[in-house]
Motif scaffolding. Structure first.
Motif, PDB file in Angstrom:
ATOM      1  N   VAL A 133       0.858  -1.183   0.000  1.00 27.59           N
ATOM      2  CA  VAL A 133       0.000   0.000   0.000  1.00 27.59           C
ATOM      3  C   VAL A 133       0.892   1.230   0.000  1.00 27.59           C
ATOM      4  N   LEU A 134       0.529   2.228  -0.806  1.00 30.89           N
ATOM      5  CA  LEU A 134       1.278   3.482  -0.863  1.00 30.89           C
ATOM      6  C   LEU A 134       0.328   4.632  -0.586  1.00 30.89           C
ATOM      7  N   VAL A 135       0.724   5.515   0.343  1.00 33.17           N
ATOM      8  CA  VAL A 135      -0.006   6.757   0.587  1.00 33.17           C
ATOM      9  C   VAL A 135       0.839   7.885   0.004  1.00 33.17           C
ATOM     10  N   CYS A 136       0.295   8.607  -0.967  1.00 37.23           N
ATOM     11  CA  CYS A 136       1.113   9.594  -1.673  1.00 37.23           C
ATOM     12  C   CYS A 136       0.403  10.934  -1.809  1.00 37.23           C
ATOM     13  N   LEU A 137       1.197  11.965  -1.982  1.00 37.11           N
ATOM     14  CA  LEU A 137       0.679  13.302  -2.251  1.00 37.11           C
ATOM     15  C   LEU A 137       0.123  13.332  -3.674  1.00 37.11           C
ATOM     16  N   SER A 138      -0.987  14.029  -3.855  1.00 37.72           N
ATOM     17  CA  SER A 138      -1.626  14.056  -5.173  1.00 37.72           C
ATOM     18  C   SER A 138      -0.710  14.618  -6.256  1.00 37.72           C
ATOM     19  N   ALA A 139       0.141  15.578  -5.912  1.00 39.15           N
ATOM     20  CA  ALA A 139       1.052  16.156  -6.892  1.00 39.15           C
ATOM     21  C   ALA A 139       2.103  15.162  -7.366  1.00 39.15           C
ATOM     22  N   LEU A 140       2.265  14.051  -6.632  1.00 38.82           N
ATOM     23  CA  LEU A 140       3.248  13.028  -6.989  1.00 38.82           C
ATOM     24  C   LEU A 140       2.597  11.792  -7.605  1.00 38.82           C
ATOM     25  N   PHE A 141       1.278  11.832  -7.791  1.00 40.91           N
ATOM     26  CA  PHE A 141       0.573  10.642  -8.263  1.00 40.91           C
ATOM     27  C   PHE A 141       1.006  10.234  -9.664  1.00 40.91           C
ATOM     28  N   SER A 142       1.288  11.195 -10.540  1.00 39.58           N
ATOM     29  CA  SER A 142       1.698  10.856 -11.905  1.00 39.58           C
ATOM     30  C   SER A 142       3.008  10.066 -11.905  1.00 39.58           C
ATOM     31  N   LYS A 143       3.884  10.390 -10.969  1.00 37.55           N
ATOM     32  CA  LYS A 143       5.146   9.651 -10.841  1.00 37.55           C
ATOM     33  C   LYS A 143       4.868   8.203 -10.412  1.00 37.55           C
ATOM     34  N   GLU A 155      -0.639  -3.106  -4.408  1.00 35.29           N
ATOM     35  CA  GLU A 155      -2.044  -3.380  -4.679  1.00 35.29           C
ATOM     36  C   GLU A 155      -2.938  -2.149  -4.529  1.00 35.29           C
ATOM     37  N   GLN A 156      -2.607  -1.256  -3.587  1.00 30.39           N
ATOM     38  CA  GLN A 156      -3.487  -0.139  -3.302  1.00 30.39           C
ATOM     39  C   GLN A 156      -2.678   1.157  -3.209  1.00 30.39           C
ATOM     40  N   VAL A 157      -3.224   2.226  -3.785  1.00 34.25           N
ATOM     41  CA  VAL A 157      -2.620   3.556  -3.692  1.00 34.25           C
ATOM     42  C   VAL A 157      -3.671   4.507  -3.113  1.00 34.25           C
ATOM     43  N   ILE A 158      -3.295   5.201  -2.058  1.00 30.08           N
ATOM     44  CA  ILE A 158      -4.172   6.172  -1.390  1.00 30.08           C
ATOM     45  C   ILE A 158      -3.589   7.556  -1.632  1.00 30.08           C
ATOM     46  N   VAL A 159      -4.399   8.453  -2.178  1.00 28.98           N
ATOM     47  CA  VAL A 159      -3.922   9.761  -2.620  1.00 28.98           C
ATOM     48  C   VAL A 159      -4.504  10.857  -1.728  1.00 28.98           C
ATOM     49  N   THR A 160      -3.661  11.808  -1.343  1.00 29.43           N
ATOM     50  CA  THR A 160      -4.106  12.906  -0.496  1.00 29.43           C
ATOM     51  C   THR A 160      -3.615  14.240  -1.046  1.00 29.43           C
ATOM     52  N   ASN A 161      -4.472  15.240  -0.968  1.00 29.94           N
ATOM     53  CA  ASN A 161      -4.141  16.577  -1.436  1.00 29.94           C
ATOM     54  C   ASN A 161      -3.577  17.379  -0.274  1.00 29.94           C
ATOM     55  N   ILE A 162      -2.516  18.125  -0.501  1.00 28.18           N
ATOM     56  CA  ILE A 162      -1.865  18.890   0.556  1.00 28.18           C
ATOM     57  C   ILE A 162      -2.837  19.860   1.228  1.00 28.18           C
ATOM     58  N   LYS A 163      -3.890  20.278   0.516  1.00 25.36           N
ATOM     59  CA  LYS A 163      -4.805  21.283   1.064  1.00 25.36           C
ATOM     60  C   LYS A 163      -5.779  20.720   2.096  1.00 25.36           C
ATOM     61  N   GLU A 164      -5.862  19.403   2.219  1.00 28.01           N
ATOM     62  CA  GLU A 164      -6.909  18.792   3.031  1.00 28.01           C
ATOM     63  C   GLU A 164      -6.884  19.222   4.494  1.00 28.01           C
ATOM     64  N   SER A 175      -7.037  26.286  -3.867  1.00 26.70           N
ATOM     65  CA  SER A 175      -7.866  25.733  -4.945  1.00 26.70           C
ATOM     66  C   SER A 175      -7.901  26.652  -6.158  1.00 26.70           C
ATOM     67  N   LEU A 176      -7.947  27.945  -5.928  1.00 24.51           N
ATOM     68  CA  LEU A 176      -8.035  28.914  -7.017  1.00 24.51           C
ATOM     69  C   LEU A 176      -6.700  29.125  -7.721  1.00 24.51           C
ATOM     70  N   ARG A 177      -5.625  29.146  -6.958  1.00 26.67           N
ATOM     71  CA  ARG A 177      -4.336  29.577  -7.513  1.00 26.67           C
ATOM     72  C   ARG A 177      -3.359  28.451  -7.849  1.00 26.67           C
ATOM     73  N   ARG A 180      -4.804  23.118  -9.709  1.00 29.70           N
ATOM     74  CA  ARG A 180      -4.728  22.489 -11.032  1.00 29.70           C
ATOM     75  C   ARG A 180      -3.385  22.743 -11.699  1.00 29.70           C
ATOM     76  N   ARG A 181      -2.842  23.940 -11.516  1.00 35.84           N
ATOM     77  CA  ARG A 181      -1.561  24.271 -12.136  1.00 35.84           C
ATOM     78  C   ARG A 181      -0.433  23.382 -11.615  1.00 35.84           C
ATOM     79  N   GLY A 182      -0.505  23.022 -10.327  1.00 31.66           N
ATOM     80  CA  GLY A 182       0.556  22.218  -9.734  1.00 31.66           C
ATOM     81  C   GLY A 182       0.315  20.729  -9.797  1.00 31.66           C
ATOM     82  N   GLY A 183      -0.734  20.296 -10.496  1.00 33.48           N
ATOM     83  CA  GLY A 183      -1.007  18.872 -10.609  1.00 33.48           C
ATOM     84  C   GLY A 183      -1.512  18.246  -9.325  1.00 33.48           C
TER      85      GLY A 183
END
Length: 340
Positions: A133-143, A155-164, A175-177, A180-183
């Motif tokens: 299982v991997l818990v990762c930052l959303s900005a690193l999910f593409s990697k 088997e499982q990847v859990i994704v979290t956004n730094i803003k949470e 969210s506004l600035r 999306r720009r930072g992935g």
């Protein structure tokens, strides 16, 4: 340090004891309890006490304990078995602490991983540790997605956004600035193997899992820096981690607060064992709190010391040197610091 089966004379003969600060004990007693039990105990003792301060938001012991319990329940519901590896690909943020203690509470072996790793380094470590299982930052999910086909054990990847866990206003601005720009908001595949953290926590059971973890079970698989070769996973037991945290308390006994409510400023990365001990486990074992900063900024560190008044500031010489050379360092009140 813990020494057993030695006479008083043998202990008194050790020459380095003469350099200990007055009042620092020569030995400590390490209790037979896993690391996460300290979170349980201190939550029960004072659930409303601040445990984490992050970018202007405070989280109590009860909030962190609840989230760690929910994550442990969610991991077990996803099929995690005792001894399975749970990797953390996160900066200094509340999610790191929640995932670390949630993983331990589920009986997992936590594998802290550097967010700065390139894909090849990350793939090697996750494969070597047989991470499930991997818990990762959303900005690193593409990697993570790029290397996932080469990791059959994952088997499982859990994704979290730094803003949470940001304050509401900062969440809105982010969210506004930045989001999306930072992935930070990737589209997750609908495959039952990839999950957003918050919905997972929201649907998880709230009771403590009954996983029989002992002090001799491996708690963390900590990878070396690899300065003389490929990084190697070092097996650290619950007893190792508890002893290290208690040693830090013993060493700081003369400057710690009587009620244990010491505040630690944490800018050194939690994926290093030094930060795990001094920034995270040290305050949790003693019932204190931590101020987490996801990256080193001289201005942010100085402002945090002046306004949030930490007692301890673990760091490395390079950090202290940069701060001491800052042209405006004299404009900040740093008197709350008792030890670096």
């Amino acid at each position: 340090m813990v020494m057993r089966h030695e006479t008083s004379k043998a202990l008194s003969d050790r020459p380095w004891f003469q350099w200990y600060e007055p009042g620092v004990p020569h030995t400590i007693t390490v209790p037979d309890q896993p690391l996460h039990d300290f979170l349980t105990t201190n939550t029960a003792h004072d659930p409303a006490r601040q445990m984490i301060r992050f970018e202007g938001r405070a989280l109590s012991y009860q909030e962190v304990d609840d989230a760690a319990t929910r994550l442990a329940s969610a991991l077990l519901a996803l099929g995690l078995r005792q001894g399975d590896r749970v990797a953390l690909l996160l900066p200094n943020c509340p999610q790191f602490v929640i995932a670390y203690y949630g993983g331990l509470r589920a009986g997992a072996v936590v594998v802290p991983t550097s967010p700065l790793y390139v894909e090849s380094e990350l793939e090697h470590q996750l494969a070597d540790a047989e991470v499930r299982v991997l818990v990762c930052l959303s900005a690193l999910f593409s990697k993570v997605q790029a290397i996932r086909p080469g990791l059959p054990a994952l088997e499982q990847v859990i994704v979290t956004n730094i803003k949470e866990y940001l304050p509401a206003v900062k969440q809105a601005v982010f969210s506004l600035r930045e989001e999306r720009r930072g992935g930070h908001r990737p589209e997750l595949p609908q495959d039952q193997r990839t999950h957003w953290l918050q919905p997972l926590l929201g649907s998880a059971a709230t009771h403590h899992p009954r996983v029989p973890v002992t002090v001799n079970d491996v708690a963390v698989l900590q990878y070396t820096a690899g300065t003389t070769g490929i990084p190697k996973g070092v097996m650290l037991t619950h007893r190792n981690l508890v002893a290290s945290a208690l040693e830090a308390h013993a060493w700081c006994r003369n400057v710690s607060k009587p009620d244990g409510a010491d505040v630690v400023l944490g800018v050194i990365p939690l994926f290093h064992i030094y930060a795990q001990t001094t920034v995270m486990n040290f305050p949790i074992v003693g019932g204190g709190s931590m101020i987490l900063q996801p990256r080193f900024s001289v201005k942010a560190v100085l402002r945090a010391i002046a306004t949030e008044h930490p007692d301890f500031f673990p760091g490395v010489p390079a950090i202290y040197n940069v701060i001491s050379q800052a042209p405006n360092v004299g404009n900040y009140d740093l008197h709350s610091l008792k030890a670096c």
